[in-house]
Design an enzyme around this catalytic site. Structure first.
Site, PDB file in Angstrom:
ATOM      1  N   ASP A  67      34.857  48.702  38.257  1.00  0.00           N
ATOM      2  CA  ASP A  67      34.555  47.332  38.661  1.00  0.00           C
ATOM      3  C   ASP A  67      35.812  46.470  38.726  1.00  0.00           C
ATOM      4  O   ASP A  67      36.880  46.869  38.242  1.00  0.00           O
ATOM      5  CB  ASP A  67      33.503  46.702  37.720  1.00  0.00           C
ATOM      6  CG  ASP A  67      33.786  46.969  36.235  1.00  0.00           C
ATOM      7  OD1 ASP A  67      34.901  47.399  35.905  1.00  0.00           O
ATOM      8  OD2 ASP A  67      32.879  46.742  35.416  1.00  0.00           O
ATOM      9  N   ASN A 135      24.491  43.753  25.815  1.00  0.00           N
ATOM     10  CA  ASN A 135      23.144  43.659  26.409  1.00  0.00           C
ATOM     11  C   ASN A 135      22.752  44.940  27.144  1.00  0.00           C
ATOM     12  O   ASN A 135      21.790  44.951  27.905  1.00  0.00           O
ATOM     13  CB  ASN A 135      23.061  42.447  27.338  1.00  0.00           C
ATOM     14  CG  ASN A 135      24.009  42.559  28.537  1.00  0.00           C
ATOM     15  OD1 ASN A 135      24.747  43.542  28.655  1.00  0.00           O
ATOM     16  ND2 ASN A 135      23.992  41.568  29.403  1.00  0.00           N
ATOM     17  N   GLU A 142      24.187  44.309  35.211  1.00  0.00           N
ATOM     18  CA  GLU A 142      23.488  43.524  34.201  1.00  0.00           C
ATOM     19  C   GLU A 142      22.020  43.937  34.151  1.00  0.00           C
ATOM     20  O   GLU A 142      21.520  44.603  35.057  1.00  0.00           O
ATOM     21  CB  GLU A 142      23.613  42.031  34.557  1.00  0.00           C
ATOM     22  CG  GLU A 142      25.049  41.517  34.592  1.00  0.00           C
ATOM     23  CD  GLU A 142      25.663  41.302  33.198  1.00  0.00           C
ATOM     24  OE1 GLU A 142      25.089  41.777  32.188  1.00  0.00           O
ATOM     25  OE2 GLU A 142      26.722  40.657  33.124  1.00  0.00           O
TER      26      GLU A 142
HETATM   27  C1  GLP Z   1      33.007  44.585  30.558  1.00  0.00           C
HETATM   28  C2  GLP Z   1      33.207  45.767  31.501  1.00  0.00           C
HETATM   29  C3  GLP Z   1      32.393  46.955  31.060  1.00  0.00           C
HETATM   30  C4  GLP Z   1      32.655  47.246  29.598  1.00  0.00           C
HETATM   31  C5  GLP Z   1      32.217  46.057  28.765  1.00  0.00           C
HETATM   32  C6  GLP Z   1      32.419  46.267  27.282  1.00  0.00           C
HETATM   33  O1  GLP Z   1      31.864  43.853  30.846  1.00  0.00           O
HETATM   34  N1  GLP Z   1      32.858  45.457  32.867  1.00  0.00           N
HETATM   35  O2  GLP Z   1      32.742  48.075  31.857  1.00  0.00           O
HETATM   36  O3  GLP Z   1      31.977  48.389  29.194  1.00  0.00           O
HETATM   37  O4  GLP Z   1      32.985  44.941  29.185  1.00  0.00           O
HETATM   38  O5  GLP Z   1      33.728  45.964  26.922  1.00  0.00           O
HETATM   39  P1  GLP Z   1      34.392  46.289  25.534  1.00  0.00           P
HETATM   40  O6  GLP Z   1      34.783  47.716  25.581  1.00  0.00           O
HETATM   41  O7  GLP Z   1      35.589  45.391  25.469  1.00  0.00           O
HETATM   42  O8  GLP Z   1      33.386  46.001  24.480  1.00  0.00           O
END
Ligand code: GLP
Length: 242
Positions: A67, A135, A142
């Site tokens: 993404d 979530n 989402e």
């Molecule tokens: C963002 C990314 C996700 C990721 C999530 C969790 O929203 N788009 O791909 O899994 O954060 O991030 P973290 O690993 O910092 O908890």
């Protein structure tokens, strides 16, 4: 789903490294689906260390990322392209032209999504790395994203904006929209490796592993994948049935 529970983040990163490096060593032309977020940083550090010490080469490897924020240029230090270069891509010998991510600045968003779907179908992934949102989101899918969705542009939820604001000076600077692979693209990878760390992920991990398969919890679709590995540290796994 194969589940590995580790005592801490270091062990989680080492186990993840073992899975990833196995794919790379078995196929020097492997296609790696990569992810951002704080969770995979330990894994990326181990890949770099191994590249430097043992000479594991990525010269034939292709990478595709999940993404990218809409509206951020690749030079913006909050863009996911920048993150990937800083933590991994500029530190190994992968060729820049073999590293793919959505173009956050694309004006024609529908054309950009179609271009990315085309990249993904030309480059079948040997492995897709994932984190998970509190979530239950995967990439930027989402809750209530239909499972058949491919690359699309999403409006981020307040929850995700708040969580991701820790990387920005101010919550108002967090982009409100992003390009993301859809659940369908993620499921197309041959193998999936999801990493979860910390107690704030425990509820999402429980739902993903033991709950109903429902778009209300996007990660629950992974129960349907034939080769999915979850590596969770003890706090993230704390709500799983023993
Ligand atoms: C963002 C990314 C996700 C990721 C999530 C969790 O929203 N788009 O791909 O899994 O954060 O991030 P973290 O690993 O910092 O908890």
């Amino acid at each position: 789903m194969k589940i590995i529970i580790t005592k801490d983040y270091e062990e989680l990163s080492r186990k993840a490294f073992e899975v990833m490096i196995d794919v790379v060593r078995n196929n020097p032309n492997a296609v790696l689906g990569l992810a951002t977020g704080s969770t995979p940083i330990g894994l990326y550090d181990l890949m770099v260390e191994d590249h430097v010490k043992n000479g594991t080469s990525y010269a034939g490897v292709r990478t595709v990322n999940l993404d990218e924020y809409a509206g951020l240029s690749p030079q913006n230090d909050q863009s996911y392209r920048y993150f990937m270069k800083k933590h991994l891509l500029d530190r190994i010998d992968v060729l820049p032209e073999n590293t793919y991510i959505e173009n956050g600045l694309a004006k024609d968003e529908a054309a950009e999504c179609a271009r990315y779907n085309d990249v993904l179908s030309r480059l079948p992934r040997d492995i897709q790395l994932l984190g998970i949102g509190a979530n239950g989101h995967i990439a930027f899918n989402e809750p209530n994203t239909p499972f058949e969705t491919q690359t699309h542009v999403v409006a981020l939820t307040e929850n995700t904006i708040k969580m991701n604001s820790r990387f920005f000076k101010d919550e108002n600077e967090v982009p409100r929209r992003a390009f993301t692979m859809g659940p369908k693209n993620i499921m197309d990878a041959k193998k999936i490796l999801l990493l979860a760390t910390g107690a704030n992920k425990a509820e999402a991990v429980r739902g993903m592993v033991e709950g109903d398969i429902t778009p209300a919890l996007p990660a629950s679709i992974l129960q349907r994948h034939a080769d999915c590995i979850l590596i969770a540290d003890a706090p993230a796994a704390s709500l799983l049935k023993k």
